[in-house]
Design a protein around this motif. Structure first.
Motif, PDB file in Angstrom:
ATOM      1  N   UNK A 375       0.824  -1.216   0.000  1.00  0.00           N
ATOM      2  CA  UNK A 375       0.000   0.000   0.000  1.00  0.00           C
ATOM      3  C   UNK A 375       0.860   1.269   0.000  1.00  0.00           C
ATOM      4  N   UNK A 376       0.414   2.260  -0.734  1.00  0.00           N
ATOM      5  CA  UNK A 376       1.050   3.582  -0.759  1.00  0.00           C
ATOM      6  C   UNK A 376      -0.036   4.631  -0.586  1.00  0.00           C
ATOM      7  N   UNK A 409     -14.164  11.470   1.931  1.00  0.00           N
ATOM      8  CA  UNK A 409     -14.872  10.777   3.001  1.00  0.00           C
ATOM      9  C   UNK A 409     -13.954   9.810   3.754  1.00  0.00           C
ATOM     10  N   UNK A 410     -12.809   9.413   3.131  1.00  0.00           N
ATOM     11  CA  UNK A 410     -11.943   8.396   3.731  1.00  0.00           C
ATOM     12  C   UNK A 410     -10.620   8.972   4.195  1.00  0.00           C
ATOM     13  N   UNK A 411     -10.426  10.262   3.982  1.00  0.00           N
ATOM     14  CA  UNK A 411      -9.200  10.901   4.433  1.00  0.00           C
ATOM     15  C   UNK A 411      -8.960  12.188   3.679  1.00  0.00           C
ATOM     16  N   UNK A 412      -7.863  12.859   4.063  1.00  0.00           N
ATOM     17  CA  UNK A 412      -7.548  14.137   3.430  1.00  0.00           C
ATOM     18  C   UNK A 412      -6.893  13.907   2.067  1.00  0.00           C
ATOM     19  N   UNK A 433      -7.649   7.582 -13.038  1.00  0.00           N
ATOM     20  CA  UNK A 433      -7.746   8.669 -12.060  1.00  0.00           C
ATOM     21  C   UNK A 433      -6.771   8.381 -10.916  1.00  0.00           C
ATOM     22  N   UNK A 434      -5.895   9.336 -10.628  1.00  0.00           N
ATOM     23  CA  UNK A 434      -4.894   9.173  -9.571  1.00  0.00           C
ATOM     24  C   UNK A 434      -5.251  10.108  -8.409  1.00  0.00           C
ATOM     25  N   UNK A 435      -5.360   9.524  -7.212  1.00  0.00           N
ATOM     26  CA  UNK A 435      -5.710  10.292  -6.011  1.00  0.00           C
ATOM     27  C   UNK A 435      -4.594  10.119  -4.990  1.00  0.00           C
ATOM     28  N   UNK A 440      -0.909   6.700   4.133  1.00  0.00           N
ATOM     29  CA  UNK A 440      -1.170   5.376   3.549  1.00  0.00           C
ATOM     30  C   UNK A 440      -2.449   4.794   4.137  1.00  0.00           C
ATOM     31  N   UNK A 441      -2.701   5.093   5.408  1.00  0.00           N
ATOM     32  CA  UNK A 441      -3.902   4.558   6.059  1.00  0.00           C
ATOM     33  C   UNK A 441      -5.170   5.056   5.355  1.00  0.00           C
TER      34      UNK A 441
END
Length: 476
Positions: A375-376, A409-412, A433-435, A440-441
Motif C-alpha cells: 500500500x502507498x 470521506x476516507x481521508x484528506x 484517475x490518480x488520487x 497510507x492509512x
C-alpha cells in the motif's frame, strides 16, 4: 560303211539337232513372251519404292522445319527429345476428382463415411438416354439447399433485436461472413432466415456445412446493441468426419459458450445485481475476452452470483487470478480460480481477508505498480471514465470534483490527477484517475470502500501506485 549309210546317219543327227534347237527356241520364245510382263511389274515396284522414299524424305523435312519454327517462337519449349520418340500430350481429366454438387469441401474419406452412415446413397444412378438422344443423369447427391444436409446447415440465433426483419438479419450475417473471410465461394452464404418474433429467436440456413460451422464463431456478436446467442438446432446431427467447432476466432466477438479446458476460469462471489456488461468490464481490465458466461436462473433470469470466462491470451490467466481473487465487491469478495480445480466445491474461508491489489497486464514492470501490492498513499482508480468523456472542460471539472468529494470521506486528499487526451499524441494514463492522500492509512480505507463500487454505470477497479512515479507524472 557305204555312202548311203553315212548319209542316213547324218540325216538322223540333223533331225535330232533340229528338234533340240526347236525346243530351245520354243523355250526362249516362251521366256520372251513372259519377260515384258515381269519387267513392267518390276518397274512399277521400283517406281513405287522411289515415290514412297521421296514422300518420307519430304515429310521428315517438313517436320524438321516446323520444329525449327516452333523453337524459334517458343524457346522455353526447346527441350531435348529422342529422334524416334516424342513426348505424349498430357490428357486433361474431365471426370476424375470432380466432387458432386454440394460436396466441394468434403474429402473422399468423409464422403465415404457419410455413405456408410446412410446420409448419402451408396449407389449412383446411371445416365438415361431420352428419345431425342440426350443423356440425362439423375442427381441423388445433395445440392445446395437440399434436405439431406439441412440439419447441419441451420443455426439457432437467440436474443435477437426486437422488431428485426429477416432481410436485415440476412444482410448482417452475409456481411459479417464476407468481412471475416469465412465465405468459401462468391455470393451470399446465408440462403434463408426464419424469425419467431413472439419468442425472440431466429433460424439461419446456410448454403454449405463448412460455412455453417464457421458462422458459430459469431456467437456473442453485438447486433443492434444485442449480444446474439448462436447455437446448433435441437435436431442437429453431426456429419461423420466433419468438425463441429469453428476453426477461426473473430476479433472483438466474445462467445457466450466457455468450453471446458485448462484455460477456463471460474469467478464466484459476484453480487447478484451485476449484469453481463458490468462483469465483463471488470474482467477485461486484464485483457480481451474470448468467451464469457454469467450463469443465471432459468426461471427469474437473475444472476446466480458466478460466471466462467476464457481470455484471448491465456498467458494472463495467472495475472487475472492474482488481481481478482479476494477483491471486495460491495459486501462480497470474489473467488477466482481455474475451473478445472473444482470451483464449486471451494469455500470462501480459503480467501485471504486482506484486499488484493490488481496486477494489470503490461504494468508489472512499471514503477507505478508496487510489487507484492504494498500500500502507498497514491491510489489509482480505473474503469471509471472514458477518454472521450474528458474532452469537454465543464464535464472534466465535474468529474474531478465528484471524485474529490467522494475520496474526502476516507481521508484528506492532497492532489488529484486525471490525464486528458490530446489530438495526435499518446497521453500516458488516459482513462485513469490518480488520487494522492496524506497518509497510507487513508489510501487503504479508500481502496476498501471504492473497489467494486459503481461509477457512471461502471465497476471501479483500484490499485496502488508509486508516489515517486506519480510526482514525475509517469502515469504509464
Amino acid at each position: 560303211m557305204s555312202d548311203f549309210d553315212e548319209f542316213e546317219r547324218q540325216l538322223s543327227e540333223n533331225k535330232q539337232g533340229d528338234r533340240l534347237n526347236g525346243h530351245e527356241r520354243d523355250k526362249e520364245n516362251r521366256h520372251r513372251r513372259r519377260s515384258p510382263s515381269r519387267s513392267r511389274s518390276r518397274e512399277r515396284k521400283r517406281r513405287s519404292r522411289e515415290r514412297r522414299s521421296r514422300e518420307r524424305r519430304s515429310d521428315s523435312k517438313d517436320r524438321r522445319h516446323r520444329r525449327s519454327d516452333h523453337t524459334q517462337n517458343h524457346p522455353q519449349d526447346n527441350v531435348s527429345r529422342s529422334p524416334h520418340r516424342e513426348k505424349k500430350k498430357m490428357k486433361i481429366k474431365k471426370y476424375w476428382d470432380v466432387p458432386p454438387p454440394g460436396f466441394e469441401h468434403v474429402t473422399p474419406m468423409q464422403y465415404k463415411a457419410m455413405q456408410a452412415a446412410g446420409q448419402i446413397p451408396a449407389t449412383a444412378l446411371l445416365p438415361t438416354i431420352t428419345p431425342d438422344g440426350l443423356a440425362v443423369t439423375p442427381t441423388p447427391v445433395p445440392v445446395v439447399g437440399s434436405q439431406m444436409t439441412r440439419q447441419a446447415r441451420r443455426l439457432y440465433v437467440g436474443n435477437i433485436p426486437f422488431g428485426i426483419t429477416e432481410e436485415a438479419m440476412m444482410d448482417f450475417f452475409n456481411a459479417q461472413m464476407r468481412l471475416g473471410g469465412l465465405t468459401q465461394a462468391p455470393g451470399n452464404a446465408v440462403l434463408a432466415v426464419q424469425i419467431n418474433q413472439d419468442k425472440n429467436f431466429a433460424f439461419l440456413e446456410f448454403r454449405s456445412v463448412d460455412e455453417t460451422t464457421q458462422a458459430m464463431a459469431f456467437d456473442g456478436i453485438i447486433f443492434q446493441a444485442q449480444s446474439l446467442k448462436i447455437r446448433r438446432p435441437h435436431d442437429y446431427q453431426p456429419l461423420p468426419g466433419m468438425s463441429e467447432n469453428p476453426s477461426v476466432y473473430v476479433p472483438g466477438v466474445v462467445s457466450t459458450v466457455v468450453p471446458d479446458s485448462i484455460h477456463k476460469l471460474f469467478i464466484g462471489g459476484l453480487p447478484n445485481y451485476l449484469n453481463d456488461d458490468q462483469v465483463k468490464e471488470l474482467l477485461t481490465s486484464f485483457g480481451p475476452l474470448k468467451a464469457f458466461n454469467l450463469v443465471k436462473d432459468s426461471a427469474t433470469g437473475l444472476s446466480k452470483g458466478y460466471a466462467f470466462c476464457e481470455y484471448v491470451d491465456v498467458n494472463i490467466n495467472d495475472q487475472a487470478i492474482a488481481g481478482l481473487n479476494g477483491m471486495q465487491l460491495a459486501d462480497k469478495k470474489l473467488l477466482v480460480q481455474r475451473a478445472s480445480v473444482g470451483a464449486k466445491n471451494a469455500t470462501m474461508t480459503s480467501i485471504n481477508e486482506i484486499p488484493v491489489t490488481l496486477q494489470v497486464p503490461g504494468l508489472m514492470t512499471n514503477p507505478m505498480v508496487q510489487m507484492g501490492g504494498i500500500p502507498t498513499e497514491v491510489l489509482c482508480l480505473m474503469n471509471m471514465v472514458a477518454p472521450e468523456e474528458l474532452l469537454d472542460d465543464e464535464e472534466y471539472e465535474e468529474i474531478v470534483e465528484d471524485v474529490r468529494e467522494e475520496c474526502s470521506k476516507y481521508g484528506q486528499v492532497k492532489s488529484i490527477e486525471i490525464p486528458r487526451p490530446v489530438d495526435g499524441l499518446e497521453v500516458p494514463g488516459t482513462g485513469k484517475i490518480f488520487v494522492e492522500f496524506t497518509s497510507v492509512f487513508d489510501s487503504q480505507k479508500a481502496m476498501q470502500s471504492l473497489t467494486g463500487r459503481k461509477f457512471a454505470n461502471r465497476v471501479v477497479v483500484t490499485k496502488y501506485c508509486d508516489p515517486d512515479a506519480y510526482h514525475r507524472r509517469d502515469f504509464w
